[in-house]
Design an enzyme around this catalytic site. Structure first.
Site, PDB file in Angstrom:
ATOM      1  CG  HIS A 171      20.429  10.219 -32.205  1.00 41.53           C
ATOM      2  ND1 HIS A 171      21.377  10.121 -31.894  1.00 41.53           N
ATOM      3  CD2 HIS A 171      19.849   9.036 -32.153  1.00 41.53           C
ATOM      4  CE1 HIS A 171      21.748   9.173 -31.868  1.00 41.53           C
ATOM      5  NE2 HIS A 171      20.440   8.264 -31.768  1.00 41.53           N
TER       6      HIS A 171
ATOM      7  CB  ALA B 159      24.757  10.379 -29.829  1.00 39.52           C
ATOM      8  CG  ASN B 160      25.057   7.008 -29.201  1.00 38.43           C
ATOM      9  OD1 ASN B 160      25.545   6.954 -28.456  1.00 38.43           O
ATOM     10  ND2 ASN B 160      23.454   6.434 -29.392  1.00 38.43           N
TER      11      ASN B 160
ATOM     12  CE1 TYR C 198      22.602   4.360 -36.068  1.00 41.86           C
ATOM     13  CE2 TYR C 198      22.824   5.175 -34.407  1.00 41.86           C
ATOM     14  CZ  TYR C 198      22.624   4.197 -34.364  1.00 41.86           C
ATOM     15  OH  TYR C 198      22.021   2.672 -34.027  1.00 41.86           O
TER      16      TYR C 198
ATOM     17  N   GLY D 232      25.043   3.775 -17.764  1.00 44.29           N
ATOM     18  CA  GLY D 232      25.381   2.891 -17.029  1.00 44.29           C
ATOM     19  C   GLY D 232      25.118   3.451 -15.896  1.00 44.29           C
TER      20      GLY D 232
ATOM     21  N   GLY E  77      18.538   4.236 -19.673  1.00 43.79           N
ATOM     22  CA  GLY E  77      17.501   3.574 -20.504  1.00 43.79           C
ATOM     23  C   GLY E  77      17.218   2.517 -20.061  1.00 43.79           C
TER      24      GLY E  77
ATOM     25  CD  GLN F 212      17.378  10.176 -30.000  1.00 40.64           C
ATOM     26  OE1 GLN F 212      16.437   8.679 -31.085  1.00 40.64           O
ATOM     27  NE2 GLN F 212      18.852   9.844 -29.685  1.00 40.64           N
TER      28      GLN F 212
ATOM     29  CG  ASN G   2      25.789   2.767 -35.587  1.00 40.82           C
ATOM     30  OD1 ASN G   2      26.033   0.939 -35.414  1.00 40.82           O
ATOM     31  ND2 ASN G   2      25.247   3.096 -34.765  1.00 40.82           N
TER      32      ASN G   2
ATOM     33  N   PRO H 267      16.714   7.295 -24.938  1.00 44.28           N
ATOM     34  CG  PRO H 267      17.320   8.886 -26.424  1.00 44.28           C
ATOM     35  CD  PRO H 267      17.234   9.066 -24.936  1.00 44.28           C
ATOM     36  CG  LEU H 268      15.744   2.571 -23.930  1.00 43.82           C
ATOM     37  CD1 LEU H 268      15.100   2.655 -23.155  1.00 43.82           C
ATOM     38  CD2 LEU H 268      17.233   2.204 -23.581  1.00 43.82           C
ATOM     39  CB  THR H 269      16.415   0.938 -31.119  1.00 43.03           C
ATOM     40  OG1 THR H 269      17.095   2.269 -31.123  1.00 43.03           O
ATOM     41  CG2 THR H 269      15.614   0.467 -31.828  1.00 43.03           C
TER      42      THR H 269
END
Ligand code: PHB
Length: 383
Positions: free
Chosen positions: A189, A191-192, A194, A309, A330, A113, A249, A38-40
């Site tokens: 989602h 993760a990250n 949120y 990565g 990504g 997502q 975040n 997933p890529l914003t």
């Protein structure tokens, strides 16, 4: 007499998977093991409606074994950035239907997502200019991307206990909308930094009700959300995303090596398609350095999707070692719509351009060349 317990060497060798080996992930046999992460991209149209540019972007990348869309806000309250394509209005569903049709026309597989940002938002992005919501009223460090530029994240409003059922309903309704939009599955989602991650980790969850305090309580919302989404989709079309060591975040947990294996073990009762693990930190090494991802893989019963990565060789090494079942890429997919073919041919990769990651037009979205493309007009103009 018992039969000798061995396999011919050839079979052992051919059973070592690589990126091009099909993979069973829940209900689906994926054509290869290169997943688009997933890529914003912040390029949705007015009202968070996916538009022609977004359709073309995903169509170009349909040779991924699986596409996971950019985070799609499940409700107006779940929005944290401009230009993110939502899944809570009929116009958004119709826009996504064009995306899924395009990917399916190309033989691809695509999951949506499901995203609620929680405190990573700003009143100017919220309905009626309200405060963003969170497990606890703890202000994250950092700034929101608003229509008027960067603004500090405010102190969020802690959700009341009796409001949490509504959050679960937001996920359920969004899951129903994703089904209507023709997706093949959904990723929750968690993760990250949120909302669901804010509940999981003890740095952001200081609640004293049944959604906070003990590990069991911190995992409760994730389990309720997953249950609701599984009721809509069936567990074999649902994945969950974690990022145990990511401090992005302003999120932290005092014991990720305990929190995340526990959460994964509690998810096992559903029989999910996959667990998607962001193994890296977006913000350097300030967050726990030693995380036992092999333990998470061992604990979780379902496909393990590694992200963070990876390149061609590191992905092959992880697959051959059995450290992951599939790998999510990504920025390599962002910059190389034909990433799988490039891997297969050992071809050079296009370099991603960070200047055009977030927002803007077709440039940096649709004009990354495929192998064999003539030099494009955009490249020629830029030169
Ligand atoms: C971002 O927009 O930077 C972003 C969004 C969702 C993520 C990670 C990063 O999960």
């Amino acid at each position: 007499m018992t039969k000798p317990n061995f396999k011919p060497l050839q079979n052992i060798q051919s059973s070592v998977p690589d990126i091009f080996t099909p993979a069973q992930v829940g209900r689906y046999e994926l054509a290869n093991r290169a997943v688009m992460a997933p890529l914003t991209r912040n390029r949705a149209g007015e009202g968070g409606v996916p538009r022609a540019m977004n359709v073309e972007y995903y169509r170009q990348r349909a040779s991924a074994g699986l596409i996971i869309t950019e985070g799609s806000p499940i409700s107006a309250q779940g929005v944290g950035y401009p230009g993110t394509p939502g899944i809570y209005t009929s116009e958004q569903v119709a826009g996504w239907k064009r995306v899924t049709d395009a990917v399916h026309d190309e033989g691809g597989c695509i999951f949506l997502q499901l995203w609620h940002v929680g405190r990573i938002s700003h009143p100017s992005l919220q309905p009626d200019g309200e405060l963003p919501v969170a497990p606890s009223a703890i202000q994250p460090m950092g700034e929101a991307f608003t229509a008027d530029g960067l603004k500090p994240f405010p102190t969020p409003r802690a959700l009341e206990t009796d409001e949490i059922a509504d959050v679960v309903t937001q996920f359920r309704t969004a899951a129903e909308n994703a089904l209507e939009a023709g997706f093949d599955g959904v990723e929750v989602h968690a993760a990250n930094g949120y909302l669901l991650d804010q509940f999981l980790r003890d740095g952001s969850n200081h609640r004293t009700d049944r959604y906070g305090g003990s590990l069991e309580n911190r995992v409760r919302l994730l389990l309720e959300v997953t249950e609701a989404v599984v009721e809509v989709w069936g567990a074999d079309r649902v994945g969950v995303r974690f990022s145990p060591v990511n401090g992005f975040n302003d999120i932290r947990d005092s014991a990720p090596d305990v929190t995340f294996p526990y959460a994964a073990s509690r998810l096992n009762r559903f029989g999910l398609a996959y667990l998607h693990v962001v193994e890296a930190s977006f913000v350097g090494e300030e967050h726990p350095r030693t995380f036992d991802k092999a333990k998470l893989r061992r604990v979780f019963k379902g496909a393990y999707m590694a992200n963070g990565g990876y390149g061609h060789q590191t992905a092959e090494t992880a697959l051959a070692a059995g450290a992951a079942d599939v790998i999510a890429f990504g920025t390599p997919f962002l910059a190389n719509p034909d990433l799988v073919e490039r891997f297969a041919l050992g071809a050079a990769l296009n370099e991603p351009d960070p200047e055009t990651f977030y927002g803007g037009d077709e440039r940096g979205d649709l004009d990354y060349p495929f192998l064999g493309d003539p030099v494009t007009a955009v490249t020629a103009t830029a030169a």
